[in-house]
Design a protein around this motif. Structure first.
Motif, PDB file in Angstrom:
ATOM      1  N   LEU A   1       0.807  -1.217   0.000  1.00 18.42           N
ATOM      2  CA  LEU A   1       0.000   0.000   0.000  1.00 18.42           C
ATOM      3  C   LEU A   1       0.842   1.270   0.000  1.00 18.42           C
ATOM      4  O   LEU A   1       0.462   2.261  -0.631  1.00 18.42           O
ATOM      5  N   ARG A   2       1.951   1.248   0.690  1.00 13.17           N
ATOM      6  CA  ARG A   2       2.726   2.480   0.853  1.00 13.17           C
ATOM      7  C   ARG A   2       4.155   2.150   1.233  1.00 13.17           C
ATOM      8  O   ARG A   2       4.407   1.172   1.928  1.00 13.17           O
TER       9      ARG A   2
ATOM     10  N   GLU B   1       4.278  -1.037   3.800  1.00 10.15           N
ATOM     11  CA  GLU B   1       3.024  -1.361   4.482  1.00 10.15           C
ATOM     12  C   GLU B   1       2.091  -2.107   3.537  1.00 10.15           C
ATOM     13  O   GLU B   1       2.058  -1.833   2.334  1.00 10.15           O
ATOM     14  N   ASP B   2       1.362  -3.078   4.120  1.00 15.48           N
ATOM     15  CA  ASP B   2       0.377  -3.814   3.324  1.00 15.48           C
ATOM     16  C   ASP B   2      -0.947  -3.851   4.078  1.00 15.48           C
ATOM     17  O   ASP B   2      -1.028  -3.466   5.249  1.00 15.48           O
ATOM     18  N   GLY B   3      -1.969  -4.315   3.389  1.00  8.76           N
ATOM     19  CA  GLY B   3      -3.302  -4.378   3.985  1.00  8.76           C
ATOM     20  C   GLY B   3      -3.753  -5.788   4.282  1.00  8.76           C
ATOM     21  O   GLY B   3      -4.956  -6.055   4.328  1.00  8.76           O
TER      22      GLY B   3
ATOM     23  N   ARG C   1       0.848  -2.519  11.377  1.00  4.38           N
ATOM     24  CA  ARG C   1       0.511  -1.271  10.689  1.00  4.38           C
ATOM     25  C   ARG C   1      -0.713  -0.651  11.344  1.00  4.38           C
ATOM     26  O   ARG C   1      -1.698  -1.351  11.607  1.00  4.38           O
TER      27      ARG C   1
ATOM     28  N   GLY D   1      -4.161   0.616  11.816  1.00  7.83           N
ATOM     29  CA  GLY D   1      -5.339   0.376  10.987  1.00  7.83           C
ATOM     30  C   GLY D   1      -5.426  -1.038  10.451  1.00  7.83           C
ATOM     31  O   GLY D   1      -6.391  -1.389   9.775  1.00  7.83           O
ATOM     32  N   GLY D   2      -4.411  -1.870  10.743  1.00  6.81           N
ATOM     33  CA  GLY D   2      -4.429  -3.264  10.288  1.00  6.81           C
ATOM     34  C   GLY D   2      -3.410  -3.527   9.211  1.00  6.81           C
ATOM     35  O   GLY D   2      -3.045  -2.641   8.434  1.00  6.81           O
ATOM     36  N   GLY D   3      -2.943  -4.754   9.177  1.00  7.81           N
ATOM     37  CA  GLY D   3      -1.929  -5.122   8.197  1.00  7.81           C
ATOM     38  C   GLY D   3      -0.548  -5.182   8.830  1.00  7.81           C
ATOM     39  O   GLY D   3      -0.385  -5.036  10.047  1.00  7.81           O
TER      40      GLY D   3
ATOM     41  N   ARG E   1       3.723  -4.098   8.641  1.00  9.00           N
ATOM     42  CA  ARG E   1       4.637  -3.005   8.289  1.00  9.00           C
ATOM     43  C   ARG E   1       6.060  -3.560   8.397  1.00  9.00           C
ATOM     44  O   ARG E   1       6.585  -3.755   9.491  1.00  9.00           O
TER      45      ARG E   1
END
Length: 459
Positions: free
Chosen positions: A372-373, A389-391, A442, A444-446, A448
């Motif tokens: 994601l970022r 970062e991933d979801g 991360r 919000g979830g996921g 990092r």
């Protein structure tokens, strides 16, 4: 279950010396003080008893004279002629002397008076008007009376107090010296063990050639030789395993290359192959490509295990390099969030950097629902931090160290995608560049995935 916390070995050795010194000091003080006190009081009692008996004999002579000459006043003799110690006094159990003495008979211990009146002799320590005295009483049989004398014991008390103070100060000094000696001895005894621990840490961090020097002490020299023999065996085994993996990878490289080329040819002509055969071809193509990737990764790990940690450092635009790596590994549109304080150019090994960041992005795409970022931020310690970062579902706390091991797969990797070596390579290359890699949650979830590398190299 919580682990039991115990004192360090050095502390326990120091406390052992201190406790032994304390015990020995207390015993020595007790024995010395008791022996000195008994001797001093015995000597004082003996001298007081002898002087009291001599004075009682003189008093008996005066009483004899009084029988012959009624004009003789025994009380005058007590006041003027009887030789008592300074601060001492005497009493005669005789009605003719009670009115002329300074201290009444009631100053003496009642038990002593009763014993003398019963016809005996005795000695007793007592306190009169707050002062310590040795009181002696004897019965003068031929006159049916008693003689009592008090001797001051302040000198003995002062002597014993001074002796006890000196012994206590000596004991405290001995305890301090024993504690310092115990601490020094523990340091000297544990120094070889510390060297063994340091050598073991060096070996664990990759310094397989670390060895201990010979010791002058036979027991410690045996420990050093045993450790060196163990290190030799470990190094030999690791080198054999690394050489085996490298040899196998090299041997597989040629047939895998040929097989890959043949599969690519078949894949290029898939239109001429029946549909059911195409499905089988797709499986073969994907597995051959995976096998080829795994062999390449194994060869790379073999080089790292063999000590290939040389860096080819270049001064590069880190923003441009990050965008290019993201695009190359399947995330051309990923958001790259760069902190304003981030230096535009850094000294970095381009190949290793691409390997680390690319593997983390690839891992996010395969197992984290997509990258994601990418965040780039300086840490203020001469390090630059990159975070992918991933979801996805994130990484369980119990798996955060294990997923960086070779062929390890987290619970999120439901499908066998990749070789299981990507994160291991990212960890190895990060360490080679003087950095580190880890995973965290991360917001919000996921997941990092974070790695840090130095932004500048010392020339």
């Amino acid at each position: 279950m919580a682990s039991d916390r115990s004192l360090r070995l050095r502390t326990r050795v120091t406390l052992f010396f201190a406790l032994i010194a304390l015990f020995a000091g207390l015993v020595l003080i007790g024995v010395t003080y008791g022996f000195a006190r008994n001797n001093l009081l015995d000597e004082r009692s003996s001298s007081a008893k002898q002087q009291a008996f001599d004075n009682a004999s003189e008093v008996a002579d005066q009483l004899d004279a009084a029988l012959v000459d009624p004009e003789v006043n025994v009380g005058d003799y007590f006041v003027n002629d009887l030789r008592t110690e300074p601060g001492g006094f005497a009493v005669l159990v005789d009605p003719r002397s009670q009115t002329d003495v300074t201290h009444p008979l009631s100053d003496f211990p009642p038990e002593l008076v009763e014993h003398v009146e019963a016809g005996g002799s005795a000695i007793e320590y007592t306190s009169i008007d707050g002062d310590d005295y040795v009181t002696v009483g004897t019965y003068i049989r031929r006159h049916d009376t008693g003689y009592l004398e008090a001797f001051p014991a302040d000198n003995e008390r002062s002597t014993l107090t001074a002796l006890l103070t000196a012994l206590a100060l000596g004991g405290a000094g001995t305890l301090l010296l024993a504690t310092l000696f115990g601490y020094s001895t523990s340091r000297r005894l544990l120094r070889p063990i510390s060297r063994v621990a340091d050598a073991a840490e060096d070996i664990a961090s990759g310094g397989l050639d670390t060895r201990l020097e010979s010791e002058s002490d036979p027991d410690l020299d045996r420990l050093a030789n045993s450790f060196n023999d163990m290190a030799d065996a470990v190094q030999t085994k690791i080198e054999l395993e690394a050489r085996f993996a490298s040899d196998v990878s090299h041997e597989l490289r040629s047939p895998i290359t040929a097989l890959t080329a043949a599969v690519e040819v078949l894949d290029a002509k898939r239109e001429d192959i029946p549909e059911r055969t195409q499905q089988a071809l797709d499986v073969v193509v994907s597995q051959v490509r995976r096998f080829d990737s795994m062999v390449i990764d194994l060869l790379e790990l073999s080089r790292l295990d063999a000590g290939a940690t040389d860096l080819t450092v270049e001064t590069l635009d880190i923003i441009t390099l990050t965008d290019r790596v993201a695009a190359r590994f399947g995330s051309p549109d990923i958001e790259v969030d760069v902190d304003p304080a981030t230096p535009r150019e850094i000294d970095v090994d381009k190949v290793r950097f691409e390997r680390v960041l690319g593997n983390l992005i690839e891992n996010a795409n395969h197992h984290g629902g997509g990258a994601l970022r990418v965040e780039v931020v300086p840490t203020g310690r001469g390090m630059l931090r990159f975070a992918v970062e991933d979801g996805g579902p994130g990484v369980a706390q119990s798996e955060r160290d294990r997923i960086f091991e070779r062929f390890a797969r987290g619970s999120a990797a439901r499908h066998r995608i990749g070789t299981g070596l990507g994160l291991a390579l990212a960890s190895e290359h990060s360490s080679a560049m003087g950095g580190a890699v880890w995973v965290e949650d991360r917001p919000g979830g996921g997941a990092r995935f974070v790695f840090e590398i130095p932004s500048r190299r010392n020339s």
